[in-house]
Design a protein around this motif. Structure first.
Motif, short mmCIF file in Angstrom:
data_model
loop_
_atom_site.label_atom_id
_atom_site.label_comp_id
_atom_site.label_asym_id
_atom_site.label_seq_id
_atom_site.Cartn_x
_atom_site.Cartn_y
_atom_site.Cartn_z
N LYS A 152 33.67 56.58 79.34
CA LYS A 152 34.12 57.95 79.54
C LYS A 152 33.82 58.39 80.97
CE LYS A 152 35.67 58.74 75.37
NZ LYS A 152 35.16 59.83 74.52
N GLY A 153 34.63 59.30 81.48
CA GLY A 153 34.52 59.71 82.86
C GLY A 153 33.17 60.27 83.25
N MET A 154 32.47 60.89 82.31
CA MET A 154 31.20 61.54 82.61
C MET A 154 30.11 60.56 83.04
SD MET A 154 29.90 62.54 78.76
CE MET A 154 31.51 63.21 78.30
N ILE A 155 30.25 59.27 82.68
CA ILE A 155 29.22 58.30 83.05
C ILE A 155 29.75 57.21 83.97
CG2 ILE A 155 27.90 58.69 80.94
CD1 ILE A 155 28.99 55.98 79.92
N ALA A 156 31.00 57.33 84.41
CA ALA A 156 31.62 56.26 85.21
C ALA A 156 30.86 55.99 86.50
CB ALA A 156 33.08 56.63 85.52
N TRP A 157 30.44 57.03 87.20
CA TRP A 157 29.76 56.85 88.48
C TRP A 157 28.43 56.11 88.28
CZ3 TRP A 157 25.24 58.18 91.00
CH2 TRP A 157 25.26 58.10 92.39
N GLU A 158 27.66 56.51 87.27
CA GLU A 158 26.37 55.86 87.02
C GLU A 158 26.56 54.40 86.64
OE1 GLU A 158 27.29 58.80 85.98
OE2 GLU A 158 25.82 60.15 86.90
N VAL A 159 27.57 54.11 85.82
CA VAL A 159 27.84 52.73 85.43
C VAL A 159 28.27 51.91 86.64
CG1 VAL A 159 29.37 51.26 84.06
CG2 VAL A 159 28.40 53.33 83.05
N ALA A 160 29.09 52.51 87.50
CA ALA A 160 29.55 51.81 88.71
C ALA A 160 28.38 51.44 89.61
CB ALA A 160 30.53 52.70 89.47
N MET A 161 27.44 52.34 89.76
CA MET A 161 26.28 52.09 90.61
C MET A 161 25.51 50.87 90.12
SD MET A 161 23.20 54.73 91.60
CE MET A 161 22.77 54.97 89.87
N SER A 162 25.41 50.69 88.81
CA SER A 162 24.70 49.54 88.25
C SER A 162 25.53 48.27 88.36
CB SER A 162 24.36 49.82 86.79
OG SER A 162 23.84 48.67 86.17
N LEU A 163 26.79 48.35 87.97
CA LEU A 163 27.63 47.15 87.92
C LEU A 163 27.91 46.55 89.28
CD1 LEU A 163 30.42 47.87 85.27
CD2 LEU A 163 28.66 46.12 85.19
N SER A 164 27.96 47.38 90.31
CA SER A 164 28.40 46.91 91.62
C SER A 164 27.48 45.83 92.19
CB SER A 164 28.49 48.08 92.59
OG SER A 164 27.24 48.73 92.74
N GLN A 165 26.28 45.69 91.68
CA GLN A 165 25.40 44.61 92.13
C GLN A 165 25.94 43.25 91.68
OE1 GLN A 165 22.95 44.30 94.12
NE2 GLN A 165 22.29 42.22 93.59
N TRP A 166 26.65 43.22 90.56
CA TRP A 166 27.15 41.96 90.00
C TRP A 166 28.66 41.78 90.23
CZ3 TRP A 166 23.18 44.67 87.77
CH2 TRP A 166 22.02 43.96 87.44
N ASN A 167 29.41 42.87 90.18
CA ASN A 167 30.87 42.79 90.27
C ASN A 167 31.38 43.84 91.26
OD1 ASN A 167 29.92 42.35 87.28
ND2 ASN A 167 31.69 41.03 87.55
N SER A 168 32.12 43.40 92.24
CA SER A 168 32.62 44.33 93.26
C SER A 168 34.07 44.75 93.02
CB SER A 168 32.49 43.71 94.66
OG SER A 168 33.24 42.51 94.74
N GLN A 169 34.77 44.03 92.14
CA GLN A 169 36.17 44.37 91.83
C GLN A 169 36.21 45.02 90.45
OE1 GLN A 169 39.07 41.15 92.83
NE2 GLN A 169 37.23 39.97 93.32
N LEU A 170 36.18 46.35 90.44
CA LEU A 170 36.10 47.10 89.20
C LEU A 170 37.35 47.95 89.00
CD1 LEU A 170 32.41 48.38 89.47
CD2 LEU A 170 33.23 46.30 88.34
#
Length: 304
Positions: A152-170
């Motif tokens: 959901k949009g309300m947590i997208a930014w927080e999830v992106a911050m975590s995931l970007s360490q492993w995956n840069s193409q989101l």
């Protein structure tokens, strides 16, 4: 002192519960473990971030833990579910779904949590196999691959911050929602990550990865999909029956010895932590709860 059926009941037979039973078995404590065979990670094919056991399936981990218990003739495994729990003569009385009544001196609750997912066709079947939620558990295996992120949009930014360490193409699939915070939305877009607000209707597996169908007919493919449960339910019903103090999220509060607010009742594993849920942590807290439980029993026995 009234003779109880068992000294300790461990309610829950996943990683925390079996670890507790192991420590109690080695301590010569008459123990019964109630295990309905439905651990949280049953659908996962591999367990990771567990030093010395990385990549072992959760099924094999549990099987090995159960096998370790068989050498203790005083540790019993019951497939029954505990549906009732009350104080009884200085200990506790448990009632099972088969109407069996058992008395014990101490209790260790390790009933875990239940993940509630978005109601999307195919999502539950792929959960833990191709659809992941924990980067520490699965991030390394799918590192540097394009990933779809179903949140959901309300947590997208927080999830992106975590995931970007492993995956840069989101690519974010916001399932009918939006990133309302303009600054956060702009930051995600500036990184080149699409924000797709169209609802997802289906997720299916193919030979090359996953196929995600959207309500407007779009098709998205990816080797991996990340998502987050819409709710993590703490299976705290028995703790509530006993009056154990809970956190705001529903986890059972414990002290450093894993004892709850109710004397003689301990909690371990995911049930006893509001958010950090790892196999290694569950096993650690199971051993700890059992050790302090045994210490209490030893003190009571020694003092008469």
């Amino acid at each position: 002192m009234l003779i109880m059926d068992y000294e300790v009941a461990v309610v829950g037979g996943s990683h925390a519960g079996l670890a507790a039973a192991h420590t109690l078995g080695r301590s010569k404590r008459r123990t019964i473990v109630f295990d309905t065979g439905k651990p949280r990670n049953l659908s996962s094919t591999r367990s990771h971030n567990f030093s010395g056991h990385d990549g072992v399936s959760p099924v094999d981990l549990r099987a090995a833990a159960l096998n370790d218990l068989y050498k203790f003739g005083h540790v019993m495994i019951s497939p029954q579910a505990v549906v009732g729990l009350s104080v009884f003569e200085g200990g506790y009385q448990l009632t099972t779904d088969q109407q069996q009544v058992i008395t014990v001196r101490k209790i260790i609750l390790a009933t875990g949590v239940t993940d509630h997912l978005l109601p999307i066709e195919g999502l539950q079947a792929l959960w833990g196999r191709k659809v992941f939620h924990c980067t520490y558990c699965h991030g390394w295996e799918v590192r540097d691959q394009p990933a779809l992120v179903l949140v959901k949009g309300m947590i997208a930014w927080e999830v992106a911050m975590s995931l970007s360490q492993w995956n840069s193409q989101l690519t974010f699939l916001l399932h009918g929602t939006a990133v309302e915070d303009a600054a956060k939305r702009d930051q995600l877009l500036q990184k080149g990550w699409p924000l797709i607000e169209t609802p997802v209707v289906r997720i299916a597996e193919s030979d090359t990865g996953l196929i995600v169908s959207l309500a407007d007919g779009q098709i998205r493919t990816s080797p991996v999909v990340y998502t987050k449960p819409i709710r993590v339910q703490f299976n705290n019903e028995l703790a509530v029956l006993l009056g154990c103090e809970l956190s705001r999220s529903g986890s059972v509060l414990t002290d450093a010895a894993m004892q709850t607010s109710v004397p003689g009742v301990f909690a371990a594993g995911d049930l006893a932590h509001p958010g950090y849920h790892q196999v290694s942590e569950a096993i650690s807290t199971g051993h700890k709860a059992a050790a302090f439980c045994n210490n209490q029993l030893s003190m009571e026995d020694f003092m008469g």
